[in-house]
Every structure is written in C-alpha cells, then in structure tokens.
Design a protein around this motif. Sequence first.
Motif, PDB file in Angstrom:
ATOM      1  N   THR A   3      -0.481  -4.357  -0.154  1.00 16.03           N
ATOM      2  CA  THR A   3       0.529  -5.412  -0.165  1.00 16.03           C
ATOM      3  C   THR A   3      -0.044  -6.783  -0.515  1.00 16.03           C
ATOM      4  O   THR A   3       0.677  -7.634  -0.999  1.00 16.03           O
ATOM      5  CB  THR A   3       1.211  -5.511   1.213  1.00 16.03           C
ATOM      6  OG1 THR A   3       0.178  -5.578   2.198  1.00 16.03           O
ATOM      7  CG2 THR A   3       2.059  -4.289   1.479  1.00 16.03           C
ATOM      8  N   THR A   4      -1.342  -6.992  -0.275  1.00 13.12           N
ATOM      9  CA  THR A   4      -1.904  -8.316  -0.534  1.00 13.12           C
ATOM     10  C   THR A   4      -2.485  -8.428  -1.939  1.00 13.12           C
ATOM     11  O   THR A   4      -3.038  -9.458  -2.299  1.00 13.12           O
ATOM     12  CB  THR A   4      -3.019  -8.652   0.472  1.00 13.12           C
ATOM     13  OG1 THR A   4      -4.026  -7.634   0.371  1.00 13.12           O
ATOM     14  CG2 THR A   4      -2.492  -8.691   1.884  1.00 13.12           C
ATOM     15  N   LEU A   5      -2.358  -7.366  -2.713  1.00 12.52           N
ATOM     16  CA  LEU A   5      -2.833  -7.418  -4.097  1.00 12.52           C
ATOM     17  C   LEU A   5      -1.636  -7.424  -5.037  1.00 12.52           C
ATOM     18  O   LEU A   5      -0.551  -6.967  -4.677  1.00 12.52           O
ATOM     19  CB  LEU A   5      -3.711  -6.207  -4.411  1.00 12.52           C
ATOM     20  CG  LEU A   5      -4.993  -6.036  -3.597  1.00 12.52           C
ATOM     21  CD1 LEU A   5      -5.684  -4.752  -4.000  1.00 12.52           C
ATOM     22  CD2 LEU A   5      -5.914  -7.218  -3.788  1.00 12.52           C
ATOM     23  N   SER A   6      -1.866  -7.938  -6.242  1.00 10.04           N
ATOM     24  CA  SER A   6      -0.777  -7.977  -7.209  1.00 10.04           C
ATOM     25  C   SER A   6      -0.507  -6.565  -7.721  1.00 10.04           C
ATOM     26  O   SER A   6      -1.294  -5.643  -7.543  1.00 10.04           O
ATOM     27  CB  SER A   6      -1.124  -8.897  -8.370  1.00 10.04           C
ATOM     28  OG  SER A   6      -2.067  -8.264  -9.198  1.00 10.04           O
ATOM     29  N   VAL A   7       0.651  -6.443  -8.359  1.00 15.67           N
ATOM     30  CA  VAL A   7       1.055  -5.160  -8.921  1.00 15.67           C
ATOM     31  C   VAL A   7      -0.014  -4.652  -9.883  1.00 15.67           C
ATOM     32  O   VAL A   7      -0.413  -3.491  -9.855  1.00 15.67           O
ATOM     33  CB  VAL A   7       2.409  -5.327  -9.639  1.00 15.67           C
ATOM     34  CG1 VAL A   7       2.734  -4.126 -10.503  1.00 15.67           C
ATOM     35  CG2 VAL A   7       3.502  -5.562  -8.608  1.00 15.67           C
ATOM     36  N   ARG A   8      -0.500  -5.559 -10.704  1.00 12.30           N
ATOM     37  CA  ARG A   8      -1.473  -5.180 -11.725  1.00 12.30           C
ATOM     38  C   ARG A   8      -2.776  -4.685 -11.081  1.00 12.30           C
ATOM     39  O   ARG A   8      -3.376  -3.718 -11.520  1.00 12.30           O
ATOM     40  CB  ARG A   8      -1.749  -6.408 -12.587  1.00 12.30           C
ATOM     41  CG  ARG A   8      -2.329  -6.070 -13.909  1.00 12.30           C
ATOM     42  CD  ARG A   8      -2.046  -7.161 -14.902  1.00 12.30           C
ATOM     43  NE  ARG A   8      -2.781  -6.841 -16.105  1.00 12.30           N
ATOM     44  CZ  ARG A   8      -3.819  -7.546 -16.537  1.00 12.30           C
ATOM     45  NH1 ARG A   8      -4.214  -8.608 -15.881  1.00 12.30           N
ATOM     46  NH2 ARG A   8      -4.430  -7.180 -17.625  1.00 12.30           N
ATOM     47  N   GLU A   9      -3.190  -5.368 -10.004  1.00 12.52           N
ATOM     48  CA  GLU A   9      -4.418  -4.957  -9.333  1.00 12.52           C
ATOM     49  C   GLU A   9      -4.241  -3.607  -8.631  1.00 12.52           C
ATOM     50  O   GLU A   9      -5.151  -2.790  -8.612  1.00 12.52           O
ATOM     51  CB  GLU A   9      -4.851  -6.024  -8.330  1.00 12.52           C
ATOM     52  CG  GLU A   9      -5.472  -7.218  -9.003  1.00 12.52           C
ATOM     53  CD  GLU A   9      -5.376  -8.482  -8.168  1.00 12.52           C
ATOM     54  OE1 GLU A   9      -5.833  -9.513  -8.652  1.00 12.52           O
ATOM     55  OE2 GLU A   9      -4.824  -8.436  -7.062  1.00 12.52           O
TER      56      GLU A   9
END
Lengths: 236, 320
Positions: free
Chosen positions: A90-96
């Motif tokens: 949840t704390t990372l972007s979609v791309r990551e």
Amino acid sequence: MLLRVENLTVKYGNVEVLHGLNLHVAKGEIVTILGANGAGKSTTLMTISGLVRSSSGGIFFHDRPLHQLEAHGIVGLGVAQVPEGRRVFTTLSVRENLHLGAFTQTDPALIRRNLDWVYEMFPILRTRRSQLAGTLSGGEQQMLAIGRGLMANPKILLLDEPSLGLAPILVKSIFSTIREINKSGVTIVLVEQNARLALKLADRGYVLETGRIVLEDTAKGLLADPEVRTAYLGGV
Amino acid sequence: MKPATVLNIVVVAVLLMAPYWLNPYWVDVLNSIGLYAVLALSLNIILGYAGLFHMGHAAFFAMGTYTTAILNTQFGIPVLWLLPLSGLAAGAFAMIVARPIIHLRGDYLLIVTIGIVEIVRIALVNNVFGITGGANGIFGISRPHLFGHVIRTPHEFYYLIFAFAAATVLLFVRLENSRFGRALNYIREDDTAAEGSGIDTAHYKLVAFVLGAFWAGMAGNIFAAKMTIVSPESFTFWESVVMFTIVILGGSGNIRGVLLGAFLIIGLPEVFREFAGARMLFFGAAMVVMMIFRPKGILPPRARTYCLDFLPETPKGIGR
C-alpha cells in the motif's frame, strides 16, 4: 501435464487439513477449486506456491518437484500466486508494485513487454500508475494484485478468491480479464467461493470438502450436478 | 539547487568546521555522536529497512571492539588494519546467531536478540577462553596510525570518525536504492507477499543482519582505538536500547532521520548536563511526547520512489 498434485497432506501444527489431495492441471486450462469455508482451498494454493509446507505427498510442475522448493524459487519457475485479500504494497506506487512482481525477471525488454501487457489488460492501472496502491479501490487493488502476478511472467497463475469483497460489476470485469489472460497462454487455477461464476469461466473443477476432493468433473458437468447445485449454487 | 542539496552542503560544511571553534570536550561529544550515528545507521539496515526488531546490536559492536582489542594487544597488529577484520568477525558471529532465529517475527525476535547481547556481555565478564580480560576488560590498545601520523587528540579522532561516518552514509544511500534495498523494503511491508513475489526473504534478512553486524563491528574497531580501554560495561543491554531508540526516534528507514536521532539522543543529554538529575526526566518526557505526535520518528521515510528509468514508459495515448 503441467501441474500434478499427488497425495498431498498438509498439517497446521497437529491438525491435518488436507488429507491426501490429488489433482492435475493441463496446459492452457482454467481449473477451479470449489468448496466451503475451511475446506482447504486456500491451503491447497498456498502449498502449491510454497508459502505453506506440505507434510507428505508431492507437487510437480513440468515434473519438477515443487514441494522441495522455497516459495521464491517456485515463482522463478513460472508459478505465480495472487493471494487472497490482494496484499498489494500500500505504501508503494502502482508502478513499483508491478515492478516488484518482476523481481525474479532479469530481462528488461521482457519486463517492459509484460508491463505493457498488464496496462493493456487493466488500463486503469496505467492511469493510476504513480498513485500509491493504498489509495486504490478494492477492485483496482485486485487488478493490481493480478497484474503483479503477471509481471512474474508466469506459466501458471494461482488466483485465490479474486472476487472477494468486490462489487458484482467489478467481479464480472475481472473474470472476463482472467479469461483473456488464459487466452494469451497462461494456465489458471482459480479458487472461488462464487461457484457459479467460477464454473462458468472454468474448463474443469474440483469440489473440496474438509480437506478431501469429493467431486471432479468438467465445469459443465459440475454445473449440472444436483449435489453441486444444492450445496454450492443455491439449489435451483 | 534543491533545498535538500543546500542543506546537505551546509551540514557537511558546519561539521567540517566544527572542531575549529569547539573545545576538546565538545569535540569528544561530537565523536560519540559520530560513532553512535554509524552504529545506528548499521542497525537501521536491520531495523529500518528490513523491519526486523533487533535489540541486540551491542553484541555485534562488542565483537568488533574485542576483536580489535585482542588482536592489537596480543599480536600488535596496527589498529586500522583490523578495521575490516573486526567487521568480518562481527559479521560471521551474526551469521551464526541469526541463521536459526531469522524466521522469528516482531517481539519474538526482539526477545531472542536481547538474549544474545546478554550472553555476549556475560561471556566477556567471565573472561571466556581467557582472552577477554574479564570484568576489567582489555587496556593498552595502541593509537591508530594513518599515513605515519598518530591519531591521538579528540580533534584528530573527529576527522577519522566523520570520514568513516560519511563513507557509511554514502554507501548506505546507494544500498537503499539497490535491488537489495528494494527487497528489504518489500520484506518490511509484507514479507509473505514479498516471498510470494519471488523474493528470497530468509536470505535477504540474513544478509541484512550480517551487513548491519559487519558495520557495527567496524564501528567497534574505531571505538576501541578511541578508548584504548574496552570493558564489558560498554556493551550492556542499555547500549542496544540507545541504538534502537536513535533509529526509532529519528525515523527508521531514513538516513537523515537516523543521523538527527544520533545528535538528539547522544547530544542533548550533554547539552542539558546542568539540569543534572532531572535531565533524564526531560529526556524521557520528550520521548513520550514524540511517540504520541510523531510515531514514525522525527523524520519518517518518504514513500519510496525507485528509479525505474531502465523501464521506459510506453508511448502516450494507449489507455490514457
């Protein structure tokens, strides 16, 4: 046979939850595992993907024994799991998140191609690619979880309750995407509570009751089976 | 220039100039801060990046210190030559003790690591193998030589320690953005999902432990050189707690936060020395307030944005 599970027994502590399971999945199939809560569906998937250890029996992928491997090694062979409840970062972007799915992949061109493929399958993920995964809706998170699984370039995708907690319209769209993924050559094992939808999508199905397979048939056969109809399809 | 870059330059410049207008006492305080900063940065790999609750870091620090002390006093090997060896000793020790406990989670791991630091301390007190000097410790460690120059005064040590700290920061920034750093970040967020995505979590956790211990061991080498006397009382459970606090209070997973934490935790009690008995009270109250208002630390890590430039974006127009 792409995947064979032979006499699989799994214990949580002293409690045996799977009692000698046998199932097989052929290349290109969609196979669904049905069953009530606590029947052992998720345990089956988790054991195939190595997150839960088996106590006896074997799991073979292309005749390679998966039950002797660690989970991360199994991913490397081309078996990806989309876990129940999505579990995106949840704390990372979609791309990551998507890029994390490709952790076992080393070829940038292939990663790039898979990324395009995922974006094509789920255009909303492209729109939201810089957003934190925690800010996505439940349905979008499920798409992201499936996308993350696909980034591992799997030959077989294990889906654990992709319809969990989603609005019916979203479920429909996710299921049609699962069919598309299958058409592009990925074999699918689907665990579902929503038996009717699962059977409409699948080629074959297994019915699991308290850790044993009690029925095995084509999806059409199971849809017509009177016992399945009363127990899982609401009677009618 | 970005504000962060300006800030970095100012801080580095101030730190470089600091010894010129500080007396030896305050330079020595800065030296302590520098050493603790390195220790906390090494703990940050385990605690901040990998999210493993490890409260036994003083054990690895002790391994490095005693390796230097024993080899220097017994065999006369120059102190700074022992820098990598001290790191290796601590790293090897971490590999042995961490291997069987690496699968433990949260508070369970915490308790085991507290056990490790106590075992090490008691072993040192009891003069294990007859080489640790028991409760008196080991004295007579020689001063470090660098390019024929003996490092002796606090001012000289200042530059040694800060060079080491600077190298640590530069390396750890690189580490944070490496594949290894990314893997640790995923493991901290959700280790089951990470394992399920093909990350060898046990391996990466162990590497984090060993690397953190290696660095603590090297810090131990410099500590031994600076003190010339080492004794078990430098490696109590309390030392581990201090390092743990620096990381958590400063902002675990954020290098700037950890550095700030070292300044506050080690520096502030010195500043408030006039308050004598009451200073720990202030200190404790400040920590309680902090945890209420900034539970993620003073400088929590920003949401990570990894450089994914080797994956060019697809041409616009598709799907958007």
